[in-house]
Motif scaffolding. Structure first.
Motif: not given
Length: 180
Positions: A31-34, A37-42, A151-159
């Protein structure tokens, strides 16, 4: 305390934990990795838009609103424990500000629904930003990557939220209830 000659800071001897504890630990790390990844993509898309991007399109506050919604949803969802959703009999405990135990369970379910609604709204909002800001204006891919990163950011945060909630609410194999 003994000095151990380890290469890494983390001790890997805890691999002999029960299966549920290892699964919980793996889920929390995943969860922390996801989330990262999401936060740093944005963050990367924001830095790209201000420094390298040659077009007039930049990441603005509008692009950050879906992440704010997803972050609030993640905070709300992970504040609710699973036993509050399933437990219709609270064993004589006070039901808090609602007074009735049935209302307590109902309120926990409504709050969980609102949290997931914020997560879904954040993901849907990122798709809308991608469509309305980038695709409708026919931008090519170096500029379009800023919308895809959203989209990748919010998808990763949701996952990340879903994995964290599930891993925190895993029942131990050795846990038992003392209720009569």
């Amino acid at each position: 305390m003994e000095y151990q000659n380890n290469l890494f800071k983390f001790n890997l001897s805890n691999l002999h934990l029960p299966k549920s504890a290892r699964l919980r630990s793996f889920g929390i790390y995943l969860s922390g990795a996801l989330f990262s990844i999401g936060f740093w993509s944005l963050i990367d898309a924001s830095i790209y838009s201000k420094t390298v991007n040659a077009s007039d399109v930049h990441v603005t506050f509008i692009d950050w609103i879906p992440l704010i919604c997803s972050g609030l949803g993640m905070l709300i969802v992970n504040s609710i424990e699973k036993h509050n959703l399933m437990n219709n009999n609270l064993d004589g405990q006070q039901a808090g500000m609602f007074g009735d135990q049935g209302n307590y369970v109902w309120a926990a379910r409504v709050i969980l629904f609102l949290g997931f609604s914020l997560l879904a709204g954040g993901l849907a909002g990122s798709f809308m930003v991608l469509i309305l800001k980038y695709l409708m204006n026919h931008y090519t891919f170096p500029t379009l990557s800023m919308g895809v990163a959203n989209v990748v950011c919010n998808g990763c945060v949701m996952l990340s939220c879903i994995v964290l909630w599930l891993s925190q609410n895993i029942e131990d194999e050795y846990s038992y209830s003392l209720a009569l």
